[in-house]
Design a protein around this motif. Sequence first.
Motif, short mmCIF file in Angstrom:
data_model
loop_
_atom_site.label_atom_id
_atom_site.label_comp_id
_atom_site.label_asym_id
_atom_site.label_seq_id
_atom_site.Cartn_x
_atom_site.Cartn_y
_atom_site.Cartn_z
N ARG A 64 0.81 -1.23 0.00
CA ARG A 64 0.00 0.00 0.00
C ARG A 64 0.84 1.28 0.00
O ARG A 64 0.61 2.20 -0.77
CB ARG A 64 -0.93 -0.04 1.22
N ARG A 90 -9.46 3.32 -2.37
CA ARG A 90 -8.30 3.12 -1.51
C ARG A 90 -8.15 4.33 -0.58
O ARG A 90 -8.33 5.48 -1.02
CB ARG A 90 -7.01 3.01 -2.35
N ASP A 144 -12.88 10.20 5.01
CA ASP A 144 -14.16 10.91 4.88
C ASP A 144 -14.37 11.94 5.97
O ASP A 144 -15.49 12.24 6.37
CB ASP A 144 -15.32 9.88 4.88
#
Length: 214
Positions: A64, A90, A144
């Motif tokens: 990642r 992602r 978010d």
Amino acid sequence: MPVRLAILASGRGSNLQAILDAIKAGVLDARIAGVFSDRPDALALQRVPEALRWSRTPKSCGGREAFDAVLADAVAVCEPDWVVCVGYMRILGEAFVQRFAGKILNIHPSLLPKHKGLHTHQRALDDGDAEHGASLHFVDPELDGGAVIAQARVPVLPNDDADTLAARVLAVEHPLLLGVLQLAASGRLAERNGQATLDGQALFTPLSLESMAT
Ligand SMILES: Nc1nc2c(c(=O)[nH]1)N[C@@H](CN(C=O)c1ccc(C(=O)N[C@@H](CCC(=O)O)C(=O)O)cc1)CN2
Ligand SMILES: NCC(=O)N[C@@H]1O[C@H](COP(=O)([O-])[O-])[C@@H](O)[C@H]1O
């Protein structure tokens, strides 16, 4: 001068298509500088010429963190004014977010701060929400959690399932995305000290579709 958009997408790309259609129709002063995906099979990639496509898998980059670094370098090459996440699945690492600080936008299928993360439509149903919708927000390292710029609301209907609700939300995502991108393209939108600002004034409540239409 059209603003340069770097698009990050993992899926079918209907939001990207809405951007392409708006550019072609002359209602969005922008150009696609590149489309970047963590999934080589993402249909979104097929919506632009091959020269604009970039895709790698995190596995092929060695994980990642390495993927994020390779992605950041590739995005930087296209010198974007804005980095727009449209169904990009992602979580972007801190280094990526800092490198493009204040330039990364994301469309999220919920009325933030409700239902951060995934499976938002089913969660809204499970919670018995009377309404649901979409949020366009700045991206920060928190998932978010970035400043919300605009929201569009839809009713949850008695016979809704996750698919019917998702379709109703998607229908308002496109105008929400285009409304915010028009503000970005005209230089009116910025992030300052973690707040969304319009014409230099902090947005204490998210813009609505109606307010952006006027
Ligand atoms: N640092 C940030 N990165 C991203 C944000 C953000 O706000 N901050 N928004 C997302 C988009 N998104 C919701 O709108 C989102 C994307 C991905 C996930 C998630 O849990 N992803 C998993 C993998 C899921 C999978 O492989 O199917 C993960 O990364 O482990 C939640 C929400 C874009 N990035
Ligand atoms: N957490 C991120 C997320 O779920 N984003 C959602 O993915 C879909 C992409 O559709 P598209 O590929 O047709 O634009 C959109 O509904 C968007 O809100």
